[in-house]
Design an enzyme around this catalytic site. Sequence first.
Site, PDB file in Angstrom:
ATOM      1  N   ASP A 188      33.387  76.847  -6.898  1.00 34.66           N
ATOM      2  CA  ASP A 188      32.142  76.744  -7.678  1.00 34.66           C
ATOM      3  C   ASP A 188      32.376  76.557  -9.172  1.00 34.66           C
ATOM      4  O   ASP A 188      31.581  77.010 -10.008  1.00 34.66           O
ATOM      5  CB  ASP A 188      31.247  77.980  -7.458  1.00 34.66           C
ATOM      6  CG  ASP A 188      30.905  78.171  -6.003  1.00 34.66           C
ATOM      7  OD1 ASP A 188      30.748  77.153  -5.302  1.00 34.66           O
ATOM      8  OD2 ASP A 188      30.791  79.334  -5.572  1.00 34.66           O
ATOM      9  N   LYS A 207      33.029  71.336  -9.747  1.00 31.33           N
ATOM     10  CA  LYS A 207      33.753  70.140  -9.284  1.00 31.33           C
ATOM     11  C   LYS A 207      32.787  68.981  -9.054  1.00 31.33           C
ATOM     12  O   LYS A 207      33.061  67.846  -9.429  1.00 31.33           O
ATOM     13  CB  LYS A 207      34.513  70.455  -7.981  1.00 31.33           C
ATOM     14  CG  LYS A 207      35.594  71.521  -8.158  1.00 31.33           C
ATOM     15  CD  LYS A 207      36.253  71.851  -6.838  1.00 31.33           C
ATOM     16  CE  LYS A 207      35.369  72.604  -5.864  1.00 31.33           C
ATOM     17  NZ  LYS A 207      34.982  73.957  -6.285  1.00 31.33           N
ATOM     18  N   GLY A 219      29.763  73.744  -1.531  1.00 30.56           N
ATOM     19  CA  GLY A 219      28.463  73.327  -2.044  1.00 30.56           C
ATOM     20  C   GLY A 219      28.698  72.753  -3.419  1.00 30.56           C
ATOM     21  O   GLY A 219      29.080  73.464  -4.343  1.00 30.56           O
ATOM     22  N   HIS A 220      28.558  71.435  -3.555  1.00 32.20           N
ATOM     23  CA  HIS A 220      28.860  70.757  -4.817  1.00 32.20           C
ATOM     24  C   HIS A 220      27.567  70.217  -5.408  1.00 32.20           C
ATOM     25  O   HIS A 220      26.876  69.414  -4.778  1.00 32.20           O
ATOM     26  CB  HIS A 220      29.877  69.632  -4.586  1.00 32.20           C
ATOM     27  CG  HIS A 220      31.199  70.135  -4.060  1.00 32.20           C
ATOM     28  ND1 HIS A 220      32.203  69.304  -3.657  1.00 32.20           N
ATOM     29  CD2 HIS A 220      31.669  71.395  -3.905  1.00 32.20           C
ATOM     30  CE1 HIS A 220      33.240  70.036  -3.262  1.00 32.20           C
ATOM     31  NE2 HIS A 220      32.941  71.306  -3.391  1.00 32.20           N
ATOM     32  N   GLN A 270      36.497  74.144  -2.644  1.00 37.81           N
ATOM     33  CA  GLN A 270      36.948  75.524  -2.914  1.00 37.81           C
ATOM     34  C   GLN A 270      37.812  75.590  -4.185  1.00 37.81           C
ATOM     35  O   GLN A 270      37.725  74.692  -5.003  1.00 37.81           O
ATOM     36  CB  GLN A 270      37.689  76.111  -1.697  1.00 37.81           C
ATOM     37  CG  GLN A 270      36.783  76.425  -0.507  1.00 37.81           C
ATOM     38  CD  GLN A 270      36.506  75.247   0.401  1.00 37.81           C
ATOM     39  OE1 GLN A 270      37.413  74.517   0.767  1.00 37.81           O
ATOM     40  NE2 GLN A 270      35.252  75.048   0.781  1.00 37.81           N
TER      41      GLN A 270
END
Length: 431
Positions: A14, A17, A41-42, A186
């Site tokens: 988080d 990225k 989750g991006h 990650q």
Amino acid sequence: MGKTIVIVGGQFGDEGKGKIVDFLTEKADLVARFNGGNNAGHTVVIKDDVFKFHLIPSGIIHKDKLNIMGNGMVIDPKDIVGEIEGLEEKGYNISDKNLAISGNAHVILEKHIEEDKATGGKIGTTSRGIGPCYKDKIARTGLRMIDYVKEDNKYARKLKPLVKDTSLMINRYLDDKKNILLEGAQGTLLDIDHGTYPFVTSSNVIAGGACTGLGIGPTKINKVIAIMKAYITRVGSGVLITELGKEEQTKNEDSIDELKKTLGEEGLSYLKRKIHNKSNEGDEYNQGRLLRFNGMEYGTTTGRPRRCGWFDVLIAKYAARVNGLNAVVMTKLDVLDDFKKIKLCVAYEYKGTRLTEFTNNVKILEQCRPIYETMEGWCKDITKVKEFKELPKNAQKYIERIEELTKIPVCIISVGPERNQTIILRKEDLF
Ligand code: GDP
Ligand code: IMO
Ligand code: MG
């Protein structure tokens, strides 16, 4: 002459990225993700539009660029179809022209999700079936996309045209000297081999994972860049040495949305002022809460409040070591705008001795205390700053001190979630 750049998370995930991959995609021809699944989750923010990608590479919003999901990923068919349909509803055309999925990527099945729900509690997994799916892959009992799409169900039919030999595709782009961006999910400390085992995810998230997760050779990689926040967060269990407040306190907190519902806008801004004041009086739990509030530190995938702490130099140096970093992108510097004093963790105290190198031995980490260097804050809004020299002097000093301690240059500073809230410092590390 094309370039191949690997983007990895330098902390516990988080780090931003998604934002940076989207930003760099402008000059890339191909974006390929190499690990993880919908545990990621991006977030990409373009003006008022917010995109949350769990599986599709964060380059997809740029038209005419190829996006690849590599063999190192694990894919939930229902979720990938949902993500594709979500983009189509927003007017983005998804086809084999802009998205390809490796036939060797493994498929997350219902039984994996059930097993994760039953056993992932101690680690605090995302319950998406990630660990059990990789377990089947290693045991050689898994199902791969190439075989899955032969099945007669609606997801398989939709995905079939996208499933390809993606290693061959990427290597053709390499031969043609194209610009290639390799997106990790990650963060380094969640790597299955180099993270804080067992409180990790089940894939290789570090830069080396880009080669195995995509089928390209290490000689093809030109730059490795880690994204790091100007502080640190962790979601899920496991040691976080610079944590502000206790893990239990954070876990029991309500999300901003819940607070808005119970307190109303006015009550919420009163609470924010109170947290702000207590934080600047030196109250650690409220310093963590202020980071959480300002940084909107709630999980993109699970909505859980993220545990927050000060920037950890030992972790940054470790990330430089195991990834072979060329440079760092420092995100969320704006989140520190309200702090009168900012701390940097420069060493750990372990049983009376001073450690200056990170260890991934959790038993040792659990007995370490942070040793801090305190810096002056800047107490100014930096979200509109476009150039390094326009930043307040104390913000410049903070970045320079981190560079000095970690010995890695900062190539980009991010001062807000939007694409254009991005300050470039070193073009030579980018496309
Ligand atoms: P990722 O998993 O590394 O892609 O990061 P996430 O998207 O899960 O979390 C990062 C969050 O921070 C997202 O909500 C982003 O929109 C936001 N973000 C990214 N960069 C910045 C920044 O420089 N400042 C602020 N305030 N938010 C940012
Ligand atoms: P992005 O790509 C933050 C964490 C989970 C849990 C541990 C194992 O958005 O940075 P898993 O479901 O992978 O078996 O959970 O890893 N985790 C993440 N934390 N960001 C992520 O991805 C994460 N993906 C997994 O919270 O502690
Ligand atoms: Mg995320």
